[in-house]
Write a protein that holds these residues in place. Structure first.
Motif, mmCIF file in Angstrom:
data_model
loop_
_atom_site.group_PDB
_atom_site.id
_atom_site.type_symbol
_atom_site.label_atom_id
_atom_site.label_comp_id
_atom_site.label_asym_id
_atom_site.label_seq_id
_atom_site.Cartn_x
_atom_site.Cartn_y
_atom_site.Cartn_z
ATOM 1 N N HIS A 452 0.836 -1.156 0.015
ATOM 2 C CA HIS A 452 -0.487 -0.114 0.076
ATOM 3 C C HIS A 452 0.907 1.120 -0.391
ATOM 4 N N VAL A 523 -4.365 2.418 -2.770
ATOM 5 C CA VAL A 523 -5.803 0.845 -3.292
ATOM 6 C C VAL A 523 -5.336 0.348 -4.674
ATOM 7 N N ALA A 524 -4.463 1.422 -4.984
ATOM 8 C CA ALA A 524 -4.515 0.190 -6.589
ATOM 9 C C ALA A 524 -3.193 -0.623 -5.964
ATOM 10 N N GLU A 526 -2.967 -2.547 -4.043
ATOM 11 C CA GLU A 526 -4.201 -3.878 -3.332
ATOM 12 C C GLU A 526 -4.438 -4.142 -4.298
ATOM 13 N N GLU A 527 -4.884 -3.834 -5.235
ATOM 14 C CA GLU A 527 -6.130 -4.603 -6.062
ATOM 15 C C GLU A 527 -5.490 -5.140 -7.570
ATOM 16 N N TYR A 530 -4.209 -8.139 -4.800
ATOM 17 C CA TYR A 530 -5.092 -8.973 -4.588
ATOM 18 C C TYR A 530 -6.859 -9.272 -5.205
ATOM 19 N N GLY A 531 -6.423 -8.162 -5.945
ATOM 20 C CA GLY A 531 -7.755 -8.392 -6.694
ATOM 21 C C GLY A 531 -8.831 -7.699 -6.381
ATOM 22 N N ALA A 532 -9.932 -6.969 -7.056
ATOM 23 C CA ALA A 532 -10.697 -6.279 -6.566
ATOM 24 C C ALA A 532 -11.412 -6.179 -5.379
ATOM 25 N N ARG A 533 -11.344 -7.359 -4.941
ATOM 26 C CA ARG A 533 -12.345 -8.006 -3.719
ATOM 27 C C ARG A 533 -11.412 -7.961 -2.258
ATOM 28 N N ILE A 535 -9.190 -5.528 -1.981
ATOM 29 C CA ILE A 535 -8.989 -4.599 -1.122
ATOM 30 C C ILE A 535 -9.776 -4.024 0.269
ATOM 31 N N TYR A 591 -8.224 7.295 -11.307
ATOM 32 C CA TYR A 591 -8.479 5.777 -10.856
ATOM 33 C C TYR A 591 -8.165 4.957 -11.323
ATOM 34 N N LEU A 595 -4.484 2.737 -11.531
ATOM 35 C CA LEU A 595 -5.002 1.413 -11.731
ATOM 36 C C LEU A 595 -3.372 0.619 -12.791
#
Length: 648
Positions: A452, A523-524, A526-527, A530-533, A535, A591, A595
Motif C-alpha cells: 500500500h 488502494v490500486a 492492493e487491487e 490481491y484483486g478487486a475483492r 482491497i 482511478y 490502476l
C-alpha cells in the motif's frame, strides 16, 4: 429573564429579609430597654436551651442553692437554678413535652428539691421569662446573629461573588514594566514586512503632533492577526520595550466572569488600571470572540462586553485614556471569519502575521540551535536547507519545539544534533511514537501495508518517470522522506509515508489530479496484487481525502466546466445529481489511470516490498539506491521505457 438573573434577584431579596430581621431584633431590644420596666434585681443571667444542664444537676446536688420551675404548664417552662459558689442565675428554657420527662426521670428519681416559682419572685426577676429578643438590644442582636450566622455568611459570600467575582476566577491581568520585558525586535527573524509595519506604528505613536496636523487624533489601536505561534504575543512585548511603556497583559477568554455585566466590569477595571499609569499598552490576547458580529443572539446583554470595548477603543469616556494603546491579538482575521465591522473600524493599524518561508525557517532553526552550548550541534553534518524543506508550513513556535525534541533525543542517545537527528525530531513531533512490536507478528498485514505505502510512493514519482527524467532528477523533485511499516498509535495506522511539506498553496488542476492519483496509489496497489475483492479498509482515509479534493475541483472550483461557478451554493437536487455524476466520472477516470500506471511497476514493487518488510523502514536515499540497482533487473529497459511508451 435568564435563570442566573433570577438567582441574583432571589439572593438580593434574601439578603434584604435578613437585614430587616437584624433591624427588627435591634428595634425590639431598644423598645424593651427604653420603654419597659427595668429589672429590679440585677443578677447576671445565663440563658440556655440545653436540656443536658438539667440532667447534670443529679451530680451537682451539693452545689445547688435552689431550683425553681417557672410556668410549668406553659409551652416553654423555665428551669431556674443557682449554685452556692456562683453569682449567676441559670435559666434553661425547655419544651413542655420534655418538662414532664425531666421532672419524673431527673428531679423526682434523684430526689432533687425544687419548687414552683411564685409570682413575687417572677415580679422581681422579670428577665427570667423574657426571650432573647426582649433581653436588650446588644444581647438580642448577638443572639440573632448567632442563630443565623451561617445563613448570613453564605448570603454575604454570594453577594460578594456577584459584585466582585470569585477570587482567583476573575480576569487576571499582569503589569510588566519595560525593564522586565526580554528580547527585542531583532529576535523577530525574517518577517521584514511585519517589521516595517511596527516601525510605522512606532513613528505614529512618537510623533502624534504630525498626525494631528492631518486631523488624525484617535488612539492608535492595533490588531494582530495570524496563525498561532507566529510571534504576536512577543511582538506586543517588543513594541512596549521599544516605546519604553509598561505593558498590561490580559486574556480575552478571562473577561466573562459568569454573570451578566461581568465582562464590562472587567474591561472597565482594566481601563482604569491603564489610565492610572498614564501612557501604557493594554495587550488583550486571544480576543477573537470579541470580534464576532453583534446582534446574533436574542438576548440583549450578550453584546455588553463588545459594546463596552467599542467605547473604550474610541477613547470617548474621558481624555485621561489618550495615552492608552490597545493591542489586541487574534488567531483569526476578517478574511478567514466574519467580524463586526464597527469593531474593525476601531483599529487604525492591522498587522497580519504569516508562516515563515524556507529562508526564514532556515534562519530560525540556526538561531534556535545557536543558543545551545558548544559541542551540542554538529554544524559540519547539519544541512539546514534540508531541514527547512521538510518543515514547510510550520510556525516559529513549532520549529522551536522540533529543535527542543532534537535536544531530548540527543541527550537520550548521547549524540550530537545533525541532519538525521533533526529529521527524527521532526518525525517525532509530527507523527508521534512509532512501534514495531505491534506489526512484528502480523506478516500478512505488514505485506499489505508495504504494498500500500509503496503504491503511494510510485504514484508520487510516476509523472517524473514518464517524462524521462533520471533517477537523480526524480529524487531531487520527490518530497519523500521515508516509508515505514511501523505502527503509529497517534494516527491509528500500521504504516505511513512521510513526505516534506510544500510552501505553495495555489495548486493547479494538474497538480490536484496528481494528488488524487497519489492517494489512489495505495488502494490500486492492493487491487493489483490481491484483486478487486482484496482491497482492505486501510484505504478509507485515502478515499475520504480524494473525495474531498474531487468535490472541491468539481463543485467549488468548477474545474471541468466552462461555467466557472460554485455549484455548492445551489441547493436544488438537480444540480446535486449533476455534480455527483461529474465527481464519480472523474474519480473513475483517475482511478483507472492509477490502476493501469501502477501495473508498470508491479515487479519493482514486489522487489522493494521484500526489503521494506526486512528493514521495516526505508529512507529516501535507501529507496532510490535500491531503484538504481534493480531497474534493469525488474524492469527491462529501465524507467526510460516508460517514457518511451508514454510518448508513443
Amino acid at each position: 429573564m435568564p435563570t442566573f438573573y433570577k438567582l441574583q434577584l432571589a439572593l438580593k431579596n434574601t439578603y434584604v429579609r435578613l437585614m430587616l430581621g437584624v433591624l427588627a431584633a435591634l428595634g425590639i431590644g431598644l423598645a424593651t430597654y427604653f420603654g419597659g420596666d427595668v429589672e429590679q434585681v440585677a443578677i447576671p443571667l445565663v440563658r440556655s436551651q440545653n436540656i443536658a444542664e438539667i440532667t447534670a444537676l443529679a451530680g451537682q446536688r451539693a452545689r445547688l442553692e435552689y431550683l425553681l420551675v417557672a410556668k410549668p404548664l406553659s409551652e416553654a417552662p423555665r428551669y431556674i437554678f443557682k449554685f452556692k459558689d456562683a453569682a449567676q442565675l441559670h435559666v434553661v428554657k425547655v419544651p413542655s413535652t420534655s418538662h414532664l420527662s425531666l421532672e419524673r426521670e431527673i428531679l423526682l428519681r434523684n430526689g432533687i428539691p425544687y419548687a414552683i416559682a411564685k409570682d413575687d419572685f417572677l415580679a422581681s426577676h422579670k428577665a427570667v421569662l423574657q426571650d432573647d429578643a426582649d433581653a436588650g438590644p446588644v444581647a438580642a442582636s448577638a443572639a440573632f446573629l448567632k442563630r443565623h450566622a451561617f445563613d448570613i455568611t453564605v448570603v454575604a459570600l454570594l453577594l460578594f461573588a456577584l459584585k466582585f467575582g470569585i477570587p482567583g476566577m476573575g480576569m487576571s491581568t499582569t503589569v510588566i514594566t519595560p525593564d522586565q520585558l526580554k528580547g527585542s525586535m531583532d529576535d523577530l527573524i525574517g518577517m521584514d514586512d511585519i517589521k516595517q509595519e511596527v516601525l510605522h506604528l512606532e513613528d505614529m505613536i512618537r510623533h502624534r503632533s504630525v498626525y494631528r496636523s492631518h486631523n488624525i487624533d484617535k488612539p492608535f489601536n492595533v490588531m494582530l492577526t495570524g496563525p498561532a505561534g507566529t510571534g504576536k504575543t512577543k511582538l506586543a512585548g517588543y513594541l512596549a520595550k521599544k516605546l519604553n511603556l509598561p505593558l498590561i497583559q490580559a486574556s480575552g477568554s478571562a473577561l466573562e466572569s459568569g454573570y451578566i455585566g461581568g465582562g464590562s466590569k472587567a474591561l472597565n477595571a482594566l481601563y482604569r488600571k491603564a489610565c492610572a499609569r498614564g501612557n501604557c499598552i493594554i495587550f488583550l490576547d486571544e480576543a477573537q470572540t470579541l470580534f464576532m458580529p453583534r446582534g446574533r443572539g436574542e438576548k440583549k446583554w450578550e453584546d455588553d462586553t463588545a459594546n463596552t470595548l467599542l467605547g473604550l477603543l474610541d477613547g470617548v469616556k474621558s481624555d485621561q485614556g489618550s495615552g492608552v494603546i490597545w493591542v489586541v491579538a487574534s488567531n483569526f482575521d476578517d478574511a478567514s471569519s466574519q467580524m463586526d465591522e464597527a469593531m474593525l473600524r476601531r483599529f487604525s493599524v492591522k498587522i497580519n502575521f504569516r508562516l515563515p518561508n524556507k529562508a526564514e525557517r532556515a534562519e530560525l532553526l540556526r538561531s534556535f540551535l545557536g543558543r545551545k552550548q558548544e559541542g551540542c550541534v554538529a554544524w559540519d553534518r547539519l544541512d539546514l536547507n534540508q531541514v527547512a524543506d521538510i518543515t514547510a508550513n510550520l510556525s516559529p513556535a513549532l520549529l522551536e519545539s522540533v529543535v527542543d525534541r532534537a535536544s531530548m533525543i540527543a541527550i537520550q542517545d548521547k549524540a550530537v544534533i545533525d541532519t538525521d537527528l533533526m529529521f527524527r525530531a521532526f518525525e517525532r513531533s509530527t507523527i508521534g511514537l512509532t512501534d514495531r512490536a505491534t506489526t512484528a507478528e502480523k506478516a500478512l498485514q505488514r505485506e499489505r501495508i508495504a504494498l500500500h505505502e509503496l503504491g503511494h510512493f510510485f504514484m508520487q514519482i510516476d509523472p517524473y518517470l514518464r517524462q524521462g527524467l533520471s533517477l537523480a532528477e526524480v529524487k531531487e523533485k520527490s518530497h519523500l522522506l521515508k516509508i515505514s511499516t511501523e505502527s503509529v498509535s497517534k494516527l491509528n495506522a500500521l504504516g505511513y509515508v512521510l513526505s516534506a511539506g510544500d510552501d505553495l498553496s495555489l495548486r493547479t488542476l494538474e497538480e490536484m489530479e496528481r494528488d488524487v492519483i497519489q492517494l489512489y496509489g495505495g488502494v490500486a496497489a492492493e487491487e493489483l496484487f490481491y484483486g478487486a475483492r482484496g482491497i482492505s479498509v486501510g484505504s478509507q482515509n485515502d478515499i475520504q481525502k480524494a473525495t474531498a479534493m474531487l468535490d472541491m475541483m468539481v463543485n467549488r472550483l468548477s474545474m471541468y466546466s466552462r461555467s466557472k461557478i460554485d455549484y455548492s451554493q445551489f441547493k436544488q437536487d438537480g444540480n446535486g445529481e449533476h455534480t455527483l455524476r461529474q465527481v464519480e466520472a472523474k474519480a473513475d477516470e483517475l482511478y483507472s489511470y492509477t490502476l493501469g500506471a501502477i501495473g508498470d511497476y508491479k515487479a519493482v514493487i514486489a522487489s522493494l516490498k521484500t526489503e521494506l518488510l526486512e528493514r521495516y523502514v526505508l529512507s529516501k536515499d535507501a529507496i532510490f539506491a535500491l531503484l538504481e540497482e534493480r531497474m534493469e533487473i525488474d524492469m527491462p529497459g529501465g524507467f526510460t521505457a516508460l517514457a518511451l511508451a508514454e510518448a508513443a
